[in-house]
Scaffold this motif. Structure first.
Motif, PDB file in Angstrom:
ATOM      1  N   ILE A  52     -24.854 -10.972   1.655  1.00 11.53           N
ATOM      2  CA  ILE A  52     -24.576 -11.353   3.039  1.00 11.53           C
ATOM      3  C   ILE A  52     -25.877 -11.543   3.818  1.00 11.53           C
ATOM      4  O   ILE A  52     -26.042 -12.502   4.582  1.00 11.53           O
ATOM      5  N   THR A  54     -28.815 -12.293   2.684  1.00 10.68           N
ATOM      6  CA  THR A  54     -29.670 -13.381   2.179  1.00 10.68           C
ATOM      7  C   THR A  54     -29.007 -14.754   2.304  1.00 10.68           C
ATOM      8  O   THR A  54     -29.675 -15.745   2.579  1.00 10.68           O
ATOM      9  N   LEU A  55     -27.677 -14.816   2.116  1.00 11.86           N
ATOM     10  CA  LEU A  55     -27.008 -16.109   2.233  1.00 11.86           C
ATOM     11  C   LEU A  55     -26.997 -16.602   3.671  1.00 11.86           C
ATOM     12  O   LEU A  55     -27.049 -17.815   3.923  1.00 11.86           O
ATOM     13  N   GLY A  56     -26.913 -15.674   4.643  1.00 10.46           N
ATOM     14  CA  GLY A  56     -26.963 -16.091   6.044  1.00 10.46           C
ATOM     15  C   GLY A  56     -28.258 -16.800   6.391  1.00 10.46           C
ATOM     16  O   GLY A  56     -28.226 -17.930   6.924  1.00 10.46           O
ATOM     17  N   ALA A 100     -31.297 -13.316  -3.394  1.00 12.38           N
ATOM     18  CA  ALA A 100     -29.907 -13.752  -3.482  1.00 12.38           C
ATOM     19  C   ALA A 100     -29.453 -13.873  -4.931  1.00 12.38           C
ATOM     20  O   ALA A 100     -28.325 -13.494  -5.281  1.00 12.38           O
ATOM     21  N   SER A 128     -21.721 -14.884   6.149  1.00  8.73           N
ATOM     22  CA  SER A 128     -22.909 -15.733   6.036  1.00  8.73           C
ATOM     23  C   SER A 128     -22.851 -16.897   7.014  1.00  8.73           C
ATOM     24  O   SER A 128     -23.847 -17.239   7.662  1.00  8.73           O
ATOM     25  N   TYR A 131     -23.352 -15.668  10.547  1.00  7.19           N
ATOM     26  CA  TYR A 131     -24.762 -15.335  10.777  1.00  7.19           C
ATOM     27  C   TYR A 131     -25.565 -16.593  11.109  1.00  7.19           C
ATOM     28  O   TYR A 131     -26.372 -16.608  12.041  1.00  7.19           O
TER      29      TYR A 131
END
Length: 410
Positions: A52, A54-56, A100, A128, A131
Motif C-alpha cells: 500500500i 509503495t503502490l500509492g 514493491a 493506493s 493515496y
C-alpha cells in the motif's frame, strides 16, 4: 541593536535524525504487539502494508510522468533519457520499485492476511488509488518542516545562494589583500597610529537580524565616525578591467573617549533580503526574512571557517534588533568584539632587551638561574619564541637486537 551574548540560542542548528528514531521506535512497538497477539499473520500484514505504501507513490509518480512527458520533456530535460532522468524525477526510482516487488513476493509466499482473497486485493488497490488522489490534491503534501529540511539539506534556500555569492564574488577576492591594504594605510597615516590591535586588522562584517542596513554608520551611532578609505584594490572581474574594491575605516569611541580604528561594513546581501520582504510579489514576509538572515549568518560562518584564503581575516557580528533604546548599542557591539579579539591573541615574539633591563632594575637581587659574567648578572633569553621545524640529516639506523647483560652471582 545589541550584540548577542549567546548566539547559539538564536541561530537554528541543522535538523537531526530524531524523527527517524521516533518512527523506528513506533514501528518496533507496533510490530511487537502484532507478534504477541497474532504472530501467524505478521508477514502477510507487513507485506500488504508495504505494498500500500509503495503502490500509492508509484501511481502518483505515473500521474507526474504523464505531465512531464506531454509538456516538459524538451524544455526541462532537453531530450535526456527516460530511465536516467525523467523516471527518478517523478519518484519512480529503483528503491520504490524494488520495495514493491519484494513486498509482492512476500505476500505471495505468506498468503493473504484477510479471510477472503478479494478483500485483500480490493483494499490494496483502493488504498493506493486514494493515496495518489490525496497526494495530487495536496492533502498528503510535505509539511513546512519537511520542505525546510529539504531546502536546507540541499542548499536551496535564498540565504545559501546569497552567502555563497557574497563569499565567491567579494570576500574571497578582497580578504587575502586586506592585511597589505592596512599596512599601506598605516604607512601613510603613521602620525595617528591607527590599528593598534590585532583584532582591528580584521574585516568586521555586521549582520543585523532585521536586515535594515544604513549606508552610513555614523547615522546610527554618533560614537562611530568615518575616518578614511583603505587603498583601492583593482581586480579584473567579469570583463571589467580594474574593477575597484574598497573598504572604509571608522573610528569607534569608547566610554572614555578613546578612538579605536577598525574596518567595518554591513553584509551587502542583506539589502536583497530586506527589499524582497518589501515586495508583495516576492512572497517573502518578515518571519521568513528573519529566518533567512539567521541561515545566511550560519552558512557564511561555515564557509569562511573552511576557507584558507579568508581565515583569521574576518569577524562576523550578529546584531539583534529587539532593543533599540540605547543610541550607542552599535559602537558597544563593535568595541566588545575588538576587546574579545585582543584577549584571544597571544604574543609569541621575544621580549625586548629594554624590557629585560627594566625588569632587572625593579628587582633587588637576580634570580638564581641567571649566570654571572664580567661581574654583572644577565637575564637568560625568554623561552617563548616562534615555532620552527627541525629536520635530522642522519640516515635511519636499524633497530639493535636485545643483548643479555645481567650478572648472576654463583
Amino acid at each position: 541593536m545589541q550584540c548577542l551574548r549567546d548566539q547559539d540560542a538564536l541561530i537554528p542548528q541543522p535538523r537531526g535524525n530524531f524523527p527517524k528514531v521516533c518512527a523506528a521506535g513506533l514501528a518496533a512497538i507496533t510490530t511487537g504487539g502484532i507478534v504477541f497477539f497474532s504472530p501467524e499473520r505478521l508477514f502477510g500484514w507487513v507485506a500488504m502494508v508495504i505494498l500500500i505504501l509503495t503502490l500509492g507513490p508509484l501511481l502518483h509518480g505515473l500521474c507526474l510522468l504523464a505531465e512531464e512527458m506531454l509538456y516538459h520533456s524538451n524544455t526541462r530535460y532537453q531530450g535526456r533519457g527516460l530511465l536516467s532522468h525523467v523516471l527518478p524525477a517523478c519518484g519512480l526510482g529503483g528503491k520504490t520499485l524494488l520495495a514493491a516487488a519484494l513486498a509482492s513476493l512476500l505476500l505471495y509466499l505468506a498468503g493473504h492476511p484477510l479471510p477472503h482473497k478479494d478483500q485483500c486485493w480490493k483494499l490494496l488497490f483502493l488504498a493506493s488509488v486514494l493515496y495518489a488522489l490525496f497526494k495530487s490534491l495536496g492533502v498528503l503534501g510535505p509539511s513546512e518542516v519537511e520542505v525546510s529540511d529539504i531546502c536546507e539539506g540541499r542548499k536551496m534556500n535564498v540565504a545559501h545562494g546569497l552567502a555563497w555569492s557574497f563569499y565567491l564574488g567579494y570576500l574571497r577576492l578582497v580578504l587575502p589583500h586586506l592585511d597589505d591594504s592596512i599596512t599601506s594605510f598605516c604607512a601613510t597615516h603613521w602620525a595617528s597610529c591607527p590599528f593598534r590591535g590585532r583584532g582591528s586588522r580584521k574585516l568586521l562584517i555586521l549582520v543585523p537580524l532585521n536586515a535594515n542596513i544604513s549606508h552610513k554608520l555614523e547615522d546610527e551611532d554618533d560614537n562611530i565616525r568615518f575616518y578614511d578609505n583603505l587603498p583601492n584594490n583593482e581586480i579584473d572581474r567579469a570583463g571589467v578591467r580594474g574593477r575597484v574594491y574598497k573598504h572604509s575605516v571608522y573610528r569607534v569611541l569608547d566610554e572614555h573617549g578613546t578612538a579605536h580604528e577598525c574596518v567595518v561594513e554591513y553584509a551587502t546581501p542583506l539589502l536583497t533580503l530586506y527589499n524582497m520582504s518589501q515586495e508583495s510579489s516576492a512572497g517573502f514576509g518578515e518571519p521568513e526574512r528573519r529566518q533567512q538572515v539567521l541561515l545566511f549568518y550560519r552558512t557564511l560562518q561555515n564557509i569562511l571557517d573552511h576557507s584558507l584564503e579568508c581565515r583569521n581575516r574576518f569577524k562576523l557580528i550578529l546584531l539583534n534588533d529587539e532593543n533599540e533604546d540605547d543610541p550607542h548599542l552599535l559602537s558597544k557591539a563593535i568595541l566588545k568584539h575588538l576587546q574579545q579579539q585582543e584577549k584571544e591573541e597571544f604574543c609569541l615574539t621575544p621580549t625586548s632587551q629594554q624590557e629585560i633591563v627594566h625588569r632587572l632594575s625593579s628587582t633587588s637581587s637576580a634570580p638564581p638561574s641567571a649566570p654571572l659574567s664580567n661581574g654583572e648578572w644577565h637575564q637568560p633569553e625568554p623561552m617563548s619564541r616562534e615555532p620552527t621545524l627541525m629536520f635530522s640529516l642522519e640516515k635511519p639506523q636499524p633497530l639493535k637486537e636485545p643483548v643479555e647483560d645481567t650478572d648472576y652471582c654463583q
